[in-house]
Design an enzyme around this catalytic site. Structure first.
Site, PDB file in Angstrom:
ATOM      1  N   ASP A 251      20.882  34.540 -18.348  1.00 39.91           N
ATOM      2  CA  ASP A 251      22.229  34.990 -18.686  1.00 39.91           C
ATOM      3  C   ASP A 251      23.224  33.851 -18.651  1.00 39.91           C
ATOM      4  O   ASP A 251      22.865  32.695 -18.466  1.00 39.91           O
ATOM      5  CB  ASP A 251      22.647  36.204 -17.855  1.00 39.91           C
ATOM      6  CG  ASP A 251      22.425  35.993 -16.381  1.00 39.91           C
ATOM      7  OD1 ASP A 251      22.835  34.917 -15.893  1.00 39.91           O
ATOM      8  OD2 ASP A 251      21.840  36.878 -15.727  1.00 39.91           O
ATOM      9  N   LYS A 273      25.945  38.409 -19.943  1.00 40.34           N
ATOM     10  CA  LYS A 273      27.047  39.348 -19.900  1.00 40.34           C
ATOM     11  C   LYS A 273      28.334  38.576 -19.711  1.00 40.34           C
ATOM     12  O   LYS A 273      28.483  37.893 -18.699  1.00 40.34           O
ATOM     13  CB  LYS A 273      26.869  40.322 -18.729  1.00 40.34           C
ATOM     14  CG  LYS A 273      25.794  41.325 -18.974  1.00 40.34           C
ATOM     15  CD  LYS A 273      25.569  42.184 -17.763  1.00 40.34           C
ATOM     16  CE  LYS A 273      24.695  41.467 -16.760  1.00 40.34           C
ATOM     17  NZ  LYS A 273      24.405  42.258 -15.569  1.00 40.34           N
ATOM     18  N   MET A 386      33.597  36.595  -8.617  1.00 38.07           N
ATOM     19  CA  MET A 386      34.169  37.373  -9.739  1.00 38.07           C
ATOM     20  C   MET A 386      35.644  37.702  -9.481  1.00 38.07           C
ATOM     21  O   MET A 386      36.092  38.817  -9.767  1.00 38.07           O
ATOM     22  CB  MET A 386      33.370  38.681  -9.946  1.00 38.07           C
ATOM     23  CG  MET A 386      31.916  38.430 -10.246  1.00 38.07           C
ATOM     24  SD  MET A 386      30.892  39.905 -10.155  1.00 38.07           S
ATOM     25  CE  MET A 386      30.526  40.016  -8.416  1.00 38.07           C
TER      26      MET A 386
HETATM   27  N1  SAH Z   1      24.045  35.749  -8.081  1.00 37.45           N
HETATM   28  C1  SAH Z   1      25.143  34.816  -8.223  1.00 37.45           C
HETATM   29  C2  SAH Z   1      26.480  35.504  -8.344  1.00 37.45           C
HETATM   30  C3  SAH Z   1      26.643  36.347  -9.562  1.00 37.45           C
HETATM   31  S1  SAH Z   1      28.226  37.073  -9.682  1.00 37.45           S
HETATM   32  C4  SAH Z   1      25.137  33.847  -7.033  1.00 37.45           C
HETATM   33  O1  SAH Z   1      24.408  34.064  -6.073  1.00 37.45           O
HETATM   34  O2  SAH Z   1      25.859  32.860  -7.110  1.00 37.45           O
HETATM   35  C5  SAH Z   1      29.045  35.939 -10.722  1.00 37.45           C
HETATM   36  C6  SAH Z   1      30.089  35.165  -9.957  1.00 37.45           C
HETATM   37  O3  SAH Z   1      29.492  34.107  -9.244  1.00 37.45           O
HETATM   38  C7  SAH Z   1      31.103  34.461 -10.835  1.00 37.45           C
HETATM   39  O4  SAH Z   1      32.109  35.348 -11.247  1.00 37.45           O
HETATM   40  C8  SAH Z   1      31.623  33.410  -9.895  1.00 37.45           C
HETATM   41  O5  SAH Z   1      32.561  33.964  -9.006  1.00 37.45           O
HETATM   42  C9  SAH Z   1      30.411  33.051  -9.104  1.00 37.45           C
HETATM   43  N2  SAH Z   1      29.766  31.807  -9.598  1.00 37.45           N
HETATM   44  C10 SAH Z   1      28.504  31.666  -9.991  1.00 37.45           C
HETATM   45  N3  SAH Z   1      28.236  30.375 -10.303  1.00 37.45           N
HETATM   46  C11 SAH Z   1      29.380  29.695 -10.097  1.00 37.45           C
HETATM   47  C12 SAH Z   1      29.746  28.323 -10.222  1.00 37.45           C
HETATM   48  N4  SAH Z   1      28.889  27.405 -10.647  1.00 37.45           N
HETATM   49  N5  SAH Z   1      31.005  27.971  -9.910  1.00 37.45           N
HETATM   50  C13 SAH Z   1      31.904  28.898  -9.477  1.00 37.45           C
HETATM   51  N6  SAH Z   1      31.593  30.184  -9.336  1.00 37.45           N
HETATM   52  C14 SAH Z   1      30.356  30.599  -9.629  1.00 37.45           C
END
Ligand code: SAH
Length: 465
Positions: A251, A273, A386
């Site tokens: 994704d 998404k 998020m």
């Molecule tokens: N499973 C993922 C989170 C998914 S929810 C995890 O463990 O990181 C998606 C959210 O993750 C985004 O809206 C953001 O808030 C955060 N996110 C994921 N990768 C990121 C990155 N490289 N930099 C900043 N925020 C990130």
């Protein structure tokens, strides 16, 4: 070839180590690992050497200078003193008695050299530069370390135990080779890698009884955490499964650099998404995984960060479990961990924060039903995933529930990547700061006193950030 590679059995054999320093201790510990019983001759003994001798059975320490009679009965000899003359003497006298001798850092005095090793016992890989560049040999070893799963040792033991049975079962060498190739590249090996040794054993025995047995009609699914973006943050297991899968579903959060590491000829399916644009609904993704696995394919479901943290990983494997499809889950570095580390913001700190919470900042119909009272309490760090769209709501709700408007807050854009950008402010100022400095998702929000440490501890400074 300057040296012939061989593996010597020294179990229960007398080995001589001359020298008691750190380097001698490293060699001694290697000999002990291989079952040798060592005599250490040294005037001075480092604490490392002393503890090796004390712990290993059959080892003896002779605290004095070297003498020729020390060589008596020795199977191999290692000289590691800092006295070149002594090292030379040991070498010459050992060679005269045809006892293999190694003198550290002096290939000219050696009749054998010790390679850099990757130990997956009983599998042991040895790398040697013929004494020309031990550092280069070590670098090669490091590369191999990452590509040989730790579980190869267990796999070798499992198949070693049925070697005789296989010999009796198949008449020709070719038949045996074919059988072993199927076992070592097929589901038996994969079960071992996944930590399912019992299943591996059962499958191996079933195949031994019926070699025409269809190995497995259904495929399997790897739910893999791809980390926050920097491909260096993948786990060894993630990389191995990414290179093994026939098809990859990924994704938006999976960075192009990570996707580049997927097997070249694997099919790639985007199921990303965007926030308000559910390209492929979750139900459909779950069904996709089931359908592909039922076709017998090995499916890698690559997810940003960690699959079990705001990743709906639980829902995806729930469906797989219902259909009895094998799956493995590989943890990844979650955004909170990756972004805070790369922004120089420790999530906990003895002086500022005794706990940390990971919270979703996603709004439903412009609001959220979080426990703001709890989130506004002191001595903690709160990380919002998020949370970009809801940022003004987050800041005002925390203030309304008693948090100081001066409380520091960081917003990290595309953490751990070349596009990382860190904005620092307070709950009162951050909404305006973001308006003035537009950011590109994904972004992560960190609230707490620990944010003040960023100024001093920031270390990752990509050019574009
Ligand atoms: N499973 C993922 C989170 C998914 S929810 C995890 O463990 O990181 C998606 C959210 O993750 C985004 O809206 C953001 O808030 C955060 N996110 C994921 N990768 C990121 C990155 N490289 N930099 C900043 N925020 C990130």
């Amino acid at each position: 070839m300057d040296f012939l590679p061989v593996y010597i059995d020294i179990k229960g054999q007398r080995c001589l180590v001359v020298g008691g320093g750190e380097i001698a201790a490293r060699k001694a510990s290697l000999l002990v690992k291989a079952g040798g019983e060592i005599d250490v001759v040294a005037k001075q003994v480092s604490s490392a050497m002393a503890s090796i001798v004390a712990a290993a059975k059959g080892c003896q320490l002779h605290q004095r200078g070297y003498q020729q009679s020390d060589l008596q009965g020795a199977k191999i000899v290692i000289a590691a003193t800092n006295d070149e003359e002594v090292n030379r003497q040991v070498s010459e006298e050992a060679k005269a008695l045809s006892i293999p001798v190694n003198v550290v850092d002096n290939p000219g005095l050696c009749s054998f050299i010790l390679p850099a090793i990757i130990d997956r016992s009983p599998i042991v890989v040895a790398v040697s530069s013929g004494g020309q560049s031990p550092v280069l040999a070590r670098l090669i070893r490091a590369k191999l370390e990452t590509s040989i799963p730790a579980s190869y040792g267990r796999l070798a033991k499992l198949v070693g135990a049925v070697r005789d049975k296989v010999k009796a079962r198949f008449d020709t060498v070719n038949q045996r080779r074919e059988f072993w190739e199927g076992v070592l590249t097929g589901p038996v090996a994969e079960y071992v890698f996944a930590g399912k040794d019992e299943d591996a054993q059962k499958m191996l025995e079933a195949q031994l009884n019926d070699p025409n047995l269809e190995p497995r009609a259904t495929g399997e699914v790897y739910l893999v955490g791809a980390g926050p973006g920097d491909p260096d943050l993948l786990t060894f297991r993630a990389l191995r499964l990414m290179q093994q899968a026939d098809v990859v579903l990924y994704d938006r959060l999976v960075s192009p650099q990570v996707l580049d590491l997927v097997r070249r000829d694997a099919e790639r399916i985007y199921v990303g998404k965007a926030r308000d644009d559910h390209a492929v609904p979750q139900d459909q993704i779950n069904q996709y995984l089931v359908d592909l696995a039922l076709q017998g394919r090995r499916v890698c479901r690559l997810k940003g960060g960690d699959p079990f943290i705001f990743g709906r990983g639980g829902e995806e494997i729930d469906k797989l479990a219902e259909h009895n499809i094998d799956f493995q889950v590989v943890p990844g570095i979650t955004a909170a961990s990756g972004c805070s580390t790369y922004a120089g913001i420790p999530l906990t700190h003895r002086d500022y924060s005794q706990s940390v919470r990971f919270v979703t900042g996603h709004l439903k119909n412009g609001t959220s039903d979080l426990d703001w009272e709890m989130l506004a309490k002191g001595s903690q760090t709160v990380v919002f995933y998020m949370g970009l769209v809801g940022l003004p709501h987050i800041c005002s709700s925390l203030i309304a529930h008693g948090q100081s408007p001066e409380m520091p807050i960081a917003l990290i854009q595309q953490g751990t990547t070349a596009n990382q950008k860190v904005l620092i402010g307070t709950l009162a100022t951050m909404p305006e700061i973001v308006k003035a400095n537009p950011v590109v998702p994904p972004t992560l929000i960190i609230v707490g006193e620990v944010v003040t440490l960023h100024e001093k501890l920031q270390w990752f400074k990509p050019e574009s950030g």
